[in-house]
Design a protein around this motif. Sequence first.
Motif, PDB file in Angstrom:
ATOM      1  N   GLY A 133       0.806  -1.206   0.000  1.00  0.00           N
ATOM      2  CA  GLY A 133       0.000   0.000   0.000  1.00  0.00           C
ATOM      3  C   GLY A 133       0.843   1.261   0.000  1.00  0.00           C
ATOM      4  O   GLY A 133       2.068   1.230  -0.067  1.00  0.00           O
ATOM      5  N   PHE A 134       0.169   2.381   0.055  1.00  0.00           N
ATOM      6  CA  PHE A 134       0.829   3.679   0.025  1.00  0.00           C
ATOM      7  C   PHE A 134       1.355   3.996   1.423  1.00  0.00           C
ATOM      8  O   PHE A 134       0.593   4.054   2.387  1.00  0.00           O
ATOM      9  N   ASP A 135       2.674   4.191   1.535  1.00  0.00           N
ATOM     10  CA  ASP A 135       3.243   4.548   2.828  1.00  0.00           C
ATOM     11  C   ASP A 135       4.343   5.582   2.626  1.00  0.00           C
ATOM     12  O   ASP A 135       4.347   6.307   1.631  1.00  0.00           O
ATOM     13  N   PHE A 136       5.286   5.633   3.534  1.00  0.00           N
ATOM     14  CA  PHE A 136       6.320   6.670   3.502  1.00  0.00           C
ATOM     15  C   PHE A 136       7.122   6.665   2.199  1.00  0.00           C
ATOM     16  O   PHE A 136       7.436   7.730   1.660  1.00  0.00           O
ATOM     17  N   LEU A 137       7.493   5.464   1.688  1.00  0.00           N
ATOM     18  CA  LEU A 137       8.306   5.423   0.472  1.00  0.00           C
ATOM     19  C   LEU A 137       7.569   6.048  -0.703  1.00  0.00           C
ATOM     20  O   LEU A 137       8.160   6.805  -1.489  1.00  0.00           O
ATOM     21  N   GLU A 138       6.288   5.710  -0.853  1.00  0.00           N
ATOM     22  CA  GLU A 138       5.524   6.294  -1.953  1.00  0.00           C
ATOM     23  C   GLU A 138       5.330   7.803  -1.727  1.00  0.00           C
ATOM     24  O   GLU A 138       5.371   8.594  -2.678  1.00  0.00           O
ATOM     25  N   PHE A 139       5.141   8.175  -0.469  1.00  0.00           N
ATOM     26  CA  PHE A 139       5.025   9.600  -0.154  1.00  0.00           C
ATOM     27  C   PHE A 139       6.329  10.321  -0.502  1.00  0.00           C
ATOM     28  O   PHE A 139       6.321  11.423  -1.057  1.00  0.00           O
ATOM     29  N   LYS A 140       7.453   9.689  -0.210  1.00  0.00           N
ATOM     30  CA  LYS A 140       8.760  10.271  -0.509  1.00  0.00           C
ATOM     31  C   LYS A 140       8.931  10.442  -2.017  1.00  0.00           C
ATOM     32  O   LYS A 140       9.444  11.465  -2.487  1.00  0.00           O
ATOM     33  N   ASN A 141       8.526   9.450  -2.770  1.00  0.00           N
ATOM     34  CA  ASN A 141       8.610   9.546  -4.222  1.00  0.00           C
ATOM     35  C   ASN A 141       7.731  10.680  -4.748  1.00  0.00           C
ATOM     36  O   ASN A 141       8.098  11.378  -5.699  1.00  0.00           O
ATOM     37  N   ARG A 199       4.636  21.768  -0.838  1.00  0.00           N
ATOM     38  CA  ARG A 199       4.956  20.483  -1.470  1.00  0.00           C
ATOM     39  C   ARG A 199       4.503  19.315  -0.581  1.00  0.00           C
ATOM     40  O   ARG A 199       3.912  18.348  -1.062  1.00  0.00           O
ATOM     41  N   TYR A 200       4.789  19.403   0.709  1.00  0.00           N
ATOM     42  CA  TYR A 200       4.373  18.339   1.627  1.00  0.00           C
ATOM     43  C   TYR A 200       2.857  18.236   1.688  1.00  0.00           C
ATOM     44  O   TYR A 200       2.284  17.135   1.687  1.00  0.00           O
ATOM     45  N   LYS A 201       2.193  19.379   1.768  1.00  0.00           N
ATOM     46  CA  LYS A 201       0.739  19.365   1.863  1.00  0.00           C
ATOM     47  C   LYS A 201       0.105  18.826   0.589  1.00  0.00           C
ATOM     48  O   LYS A 201      -0.905  18.113   0.638  1.00  0.00           O
ATOM     49  N   SER A 202       0.691  19.169  -0.553  1.00  0.00           N
ATOM     50  CA  SER A 202       0.154  18.688  -1.819  1.00  0.00           C
ATOM     51  C   SER A 202       0.316  17.179  -1.928  1.00  0.00           C
ATOM     52  O   SER A 202      -0.615  16.469  -2.338  1.00  0.00           O
ATOM     53  N   ALA A 203       1.502  16.679  -1.555  1.00  0.00           N
ATOM     54  CA  ALA A 203       1.726  15.233  -1.603  1.00  0.00           C
ATOM     55  C   ALA A 203       0.784  14.519  -0.629  1.00  0.00           C
ATOM     56  O   ALA A 203       0.252  13.446  -0.928  1.00  0.00           O
ATOM     57  N   TYR A 204       0.573  15.119   0.519  1.00  0.00           N
ATOM     58  CA  TYR A 204      -0.312  14.489   1.499  1.00  0.00           C
ATOM     59  C   TYR A 204      -1.774  14.514   1.037  1.00  0.00           C
ATOM     60  O   TYR A 204      -2.527  13.565   1.308  1.00  0.00           O
ATOM     61  N   ALA A 205      -2.164  15.580   0.353  1.00  0.00           N
ATOM     62  CA  ALA A 205      -3.531  15.659  -0.149  1.00  0.00           C
ATOM     63  C   ALA A 205      -3.820  14.479  -1.074  1.00  0.00           C
ATOM     64  O   ALA A 205      -4.896  13.880  -1.028  1.00  0.00           O
ATOM     65  N   ALA A 232       9.148  18.120  -6.450  1.00  0.00           N
ATOM     66  CA  ALA A 232      10.248  19.034  -6.144  1.00  0.00           C
ATOM     67  C   ALA A 232      10.521  20.009  -7.284  1.00  0.00           C
ATOM     68  O   ALA A 232      10.851  21.174  -7.056  1.00  0.00           O
ATOM     69  N   GLY A 233      10.377  19.539  -8.512  1.00  0.00           N
ATOM     70  CA  GLY A 233      10.630  20.415  -9.645  1.00  0.00           C
ATOM     71  C   GLY A 233       9.435  21.244 -10.055  1.00  0.00           C
ATOM     72  O   GLY A 233       9.513  22.041 -10.991  1.00  0.00           O
TER      73      GLY A 233
END
Length: 224
Positions: free
Chosen positions: A71-79, A94-100, A85-86
């Motif tokens: 499932g989706f966890d820290f590694l996928e969140f990191k990716n 960036r963090y909030k967008s990835a978390y959304a 980043a670009g």
Amino acid sequence: MFKNLKSLFIEEETPATAQEAATGKQPGSPATPPPLPPAMPPPLPRQVKGDLDQRIFDSLEKALEENNQQGFDFLEFKNSLKTLAGIIPDEATRYKSAYATAATMGVTVDRLLESAAFYQSVLEKERDNFTRAVNQQVDLNVTAKQKDVERLQALIGQKAEQIKRLTEEIAAHQDELGRAQGIITEATSRIEATRNNFHFTIDTVMGQIQTDAENIRRYLKQTE
């Protein structure tokens, strides 16, 4: 695992099929989530002095990928963060967008922090495995040769009593002693450099995970 760690000390070449060379996977292996980008993180200030080693970094990256939880966890969140980043220069955004995006799949901040801690534990196991491999290398390349040195020194002492008759034999043993000491010096230097590089690299990777975990707490915990 030992074979992977052993490769940090000994250069080995293994044949690869065209499929392996193209994909980096064994034929028939199951599909895995996208791997972490190969670029190493910037070094963080640590007590251990060393250099970021690409082979060590790749080995640690592989360990994380092999232990990737379902499932989706820290590694996928990191990716996701690296993908953004670009696109999004502001870190908090960036963090909030990835978390959304992650939240739409039922991922919570606690889940991200728990999985980040899990991957840190994976790296700690890698550190333990590496320490055992280092000890084996010390036994193989230093301790055994030290016994050779002690044996040769005793032999030289015995031959010295017969120096007039055994001059040529003593010189031969002294040459052998020099070679043994040279092996010890080279092996010790190589092992120490690899040890330092490993600890510096693993500390850097773990520090990056810690930084991400702190940012998750800072930027995302309050959104729940």
